[in-house]
Design a protein around this motif. Structure first.
Motif, PDB file in Angstrom:
ATOM      1  N   PRO A 308       0.843  -1.279  -0.004  1.00  0.00           N
ATOM      2  CA  PRO A 308       0.086  -0.067   0.050  1.00  0.00           C
ATOM      3  C   PRO A 308       0.847   1.255  -0.157  1.00  0.00           C
ATOM      4  CG  PRO A 308      -0.125  -0.795   2.149  1.00  0.00           C
ATOM      5  CD  PRO A 308       0.853  -1.924   1.298  1.00  0.00           C
ATOM      6  N   LEU A 309       0.371   2.244  -0.754  1.00  0.00           N
ATOM      7  CA  LEU A 309       1.209   3.613  -0.720  1.00  0.00           C
ATOM      8  C   LEU A 309       0.672   4.641   0.215  1.00  0.00           C
ATOM      9  CD1 LEU A 309       0.962   3.859  -4.728  1.00  0.00           C
ATOM     10  CD2 LEU A 309       3.002   2.936  -3.335  1.00  0.00           C
ATOM     11  N   GLY A 310      -0.505   4.873   0.338  1.00  0.00           N
ATOM     12  CA  GLY A 310      -1.011   6.103   1.262  1.00  0.00           C
ATOM     13  C   GLY A 310      -1.649   5.566   2.545  1.00  0.00           C
ATOM     14  N   VAL A 311      -2.033   6.376   3.266  1.00  0.00           N
ATOM     15  CA  VAL A 311      -2.670   6.169   4.463  1.00  0.00           C
ATOM     16  C   VAL A 311      -4.025   5.423   4.334  1.00  0.00           C
ATOM     17  CG1 VAL A 311      -3.992   6.777   6.665  1.00  0.00           C
ATOM     18  CG2 VAL A 311      -1.840   8.186   5.665  1.00  0.00           C
ATOM     19  N   TYR A 312      -4.784   5.606   3.530  1.00  0.00           N
ATOM     20  CA  TYR A 312      -5.814   4.831   3.122  1.00  0.00           C
ATOM     21  C   TYR A 312      -5.615   3.597   2.707  1.00  0.00           C
ATOM     22  CZ  TYR A 312      -9.478   2.982   0.068  1.00  0.00           C
ATOM     23  OH  TYR A 312     -10.498   2.082  -0.408  1.00  0.00           O
ATOM     24  N   ALA A 313      -4.832   3.458   1.800  1.00  0.00           N
ATOM     25  CA  ALA A 313      -4.218   2.180   1.159  1.00  0.00           C
ATOM     26  C   ALA A 313      -3.650   1.102   2.273  1.00  0.00           C
ATOM     27  CB  ALA A 313      -3.508   2.439   0.355  1.00  0.00           C
ATOM     28  N   GLN A 314      -2.973   1.923   3.049  1.00  0.00           N
ATOM     29  CA  GLN A 314      -2.354   1.271   4.354  1.00  0.00           C
ATOM     30  C   GLN A 314      -3.465   0.623   5.284  1.00  0.00           C
ATOM     31  OE1 GLN A 314       0.362   4.003   5.854  1.00  0.00           O
ATOM     32  NE2 GLN A 314       1.576   3.883   3.794  1.00  0.00           N
ATOM     33  N   SER A 315      -4.426   1.367   5.878  1.00  0.00           N
ATOM     34  CA  SER A 315      -5.538   1.042   6.511  1.00  0.00           C
ATOM     35  C   SER A 315      -6.183  -0.054   5.872  1.00  0.00           C
ATOM     36  CB  SER A 315      -6.497   2.376   6.811  1.00  0.00           C
ATOM     37  OG  SER A 315      -7.213   2.669   5.862  1.00  0.00           O
ATOM     38  N   LYS A 316      -6.452  -0.022   4.509  1.00  0.00           N
ATOM     39  CA  LYS A 316      -7.204  -1.094   3.973  1.00  0.00           C
ATOM     40  C   LYS A 316      -6.386  -2.538   4.251  1.00  0.00           C
ATOM     41  CE  LYS A 316     -10.543  -1.001   2.237  1.00  0.00           C
ATOM     42  NZ  LYS A 316     -12.029  -1.206   2.505  1.00  0.00           N
ATOM     43  N   ALA A 317      -5.072  -2.409   4.019  1.00  0.00           N
ATOM     44  CA  ALA A 317      -4.346  -3.528   3.889  1.00  0.00           C
ATOM     45  C   ALA A 317      -4.292  -3.968   5.330  1.00  0.00           C
ATOM     46  CB  ALA A 317      -2.887  -3.039   3.346  1.00  0.00           C
ATOM     47  N   ALA A 318      -4.301  -3.226   6.270  1.00  0.00           N
ATOM     48  CA  ALA A 318      -4.312  -3.729   7.759  1.00  0.00           C
ATOM     49  C   ALA A 318      -5.835  -4.593   8.038  1.00  0.00           C
ATOM     50  CB  ALA A 318      -4.273  -2.613   8.771  1.00  0.00           C
TER      51      ALA A 318
END
Length: 472
Positions: A308-318
């Motif tokens: 994941p690249l950004g904060v949104y992406a990182q939260s979705k990956a988590a």
């Protein structure tokens, strides 16, 4: 020891297990419950949490017919019993019966909603049962008269000679009005685009969101007290359509907290509850969990490492990682969702109608996913009982850029495709940042391989066919 043998019965889900009992001059040994072997012969992974033992001093003790709100696995430690079961669930099999004499080499799996009764055939008989919910005081569940004429159970020891509690002597007769309904479905995030589409497909489902709405109850999954008070044991399926999708706002201090709450903490909470209450969790994620560097053909695959690249992406990956810990889960990664509400297609349609000629990024490539297609895929996976796990899902057809999609909308709105000019993600970002607004990094390739979901028998509809219907 060898695998036990499984036998089906006239009652759906009620199965007999012939255990591998080893006898010698000292007595016997058996593997009464061996999870790996039980799953291998076809028993559900029902997750027992409590083991009970019923000791019966005298021959003729008769208990039941009790319809308990959990699954149970019944076997004997000593003695013999006559078991009788009556299907008390709504449906075609309501009232179906099955009887069996059991000794220590036999076990029976009894699904929730099937009434069960046991009559001891020897003194000092002990039967034991595993259940997948903890007993709680005050639980009431239906019972059936031991001499119900429609069940017509042929008890080996006449009931007049049996030892029966006063309570079981006064149980009611079979009544279709008291048939046990199946566990319910819950839609989380019911007020969003996908949540509204799911309501159309599951009109009888309970619905929750952060705020109340018509027919929607407020429930915050980050509120431990509210989560603890919710009756999760009532559900067979939880459909999680909740998400924080403001990709750029997630880069702010306030947005970061909201994104992690909705996209990571919420799914982690649901995964924990799915383990505790044995429901199937359906969770919708995003292709943003990838960095967009995969080859366009075949695109991102389900087993690709997260990047994941950004904060949104990182939260979705988590959230994806957490959902993967639920024993029964379908995780659908989707892209560029279009449904009832504000979205890219409606924006382009509005601009076309107003005579505006926009500039749209042309170096981000992917496929639209219409909410009705996403709902169709969810229903398919659940109805087919497809293997649990992660599936990519979007509409079909060739991958397109945002500009090409905008041009398609313009043409269908009576405008020329040439009225939509192109720009790059970098140029677009520069303009956003120049105005003092946050801008999150985007994956340039959002196209995903759809081969895994195709292997289950689902064929995605072409995105442009869906677009025609949507605009019409």
């Amino acid at each position: 020891m060898s695998l036990p043998a499984l036998e089906t019965t006239p009652i759906p889900g009620l199965v007999v297990v012939r255990l591998d009992r080893r006898d010698d001059d000292r007595g016997f040994f058996k593997e009464n419950w061996q999870r790996e072997k039980m799953l291998a012969i076809g028993l559900p992974d029902f997750g027992p949490v409590q083991n009970n033992v019923s000791f019966n001093a005298d021959r003729g003790v008769t208990r039941g017919i009790h319809t308990e709100p959990w699954d149970k696995f019944v076997s004997l430690a000593t003695g013999r019993i006559f078991g009788a079961w009556v299907d008390m669930r709504e449906g075609e099999s309501f009232g179906a019966t099955f009887t069996l004499e059991m000794d220590t080499s036999v076990a029976v799996f009894v699904p929730r909603g099937v009434g069960n009764s046991y009559q001891t055939l020897e003194d000092a008989t002990s039967y034991t049962y595993l259940v997948n919910e903890h007993w709680r005081p005050g639980i009431a569940y239906p019972a059936l008269a031991l001499d119900d004429p429609s069940a017509a159970i042929a008890w080996p020891i006449p009931l007049a000679e049996a030892i029966i509690s006063e309570k079981d002597q006064n149980n009611p007769t079979l009544d279709p009005a008291t048939a046990i309904a199946p566990k319910k479905t819950l839609v989380v995030g019911a007020l969003g685009q996908l949540g509204r589409a799911l309501h159309g497909a599951y009109p009888g489902a309970d619905r929750v969101d952060l705020i109340e709405g018509e027919g929607v109850t407020a429930l915050d999954l980050t509120d431990a007290e509210a989560v603890a008070a919710w009756p999760w044991h009532e559900y067979a399926v939880v459909l999680n359509a909740a998400a924080y999708t403001a990709v750029d706002a997630a880069e702010t201090a306030e947005g970061r907290i909201a994104a992690w709450g909705a996209n990571a903490i919420g799914p982690a909470t649901l995964a924990r509850l799915a383990r505790e209450h044995h429901f199937t969790l359906v969770h919708v994620s995003s292709e943003y969990v990838f960095d967009g560097t995969a080859p366009l053909d075949p695109g991102h695959t389900e087993d690709e490492p997260l990047s994941p690249l950004g904060v949104y992406a990182q939260s979705k990956a988590a959230g994806d990682i957490a959902v993967g810990l639920a024993p029964r889960h379908y995780l659908l990664r989707t892209s560029w969702v279009i449904g009832d509400g504000k979205n890219f297609v409606r924006t382009m349609q509005s601009l076309a109608d107003k005579g505006v000629s926009p500039s749209v990024v042309e170096d981000q490539v992917g496929r639209l996913t219409f909410t009705d297609e996403l709902v169709r895929a969810i229903r398919h996976l659940l109805d087919r009982e497809a293997p649990y796990g992660t599936y990519n899902l979007s509409n079909g057809g060739p991958a397109m850029s945002w500009r090409e999609i905008a041009q398609a909308v313009f043409e269908r709105s009576g405008r020329s495709a040439d009225d939509v000019s192109g720009t790059t993600t970098a140029a677009y970002a520069e303009g956003v940042l120049a105005q003092g607004n946050p801008f999150a990094p985007r994956p340039l390739n959002s196209a995903m391989s759809l081969e895994k979901i195709r292997s289950t028998g689902f064929e995605p509809e072409d995105a442009m066919v869906a677009l025609d219907r949507y605009l019409a």
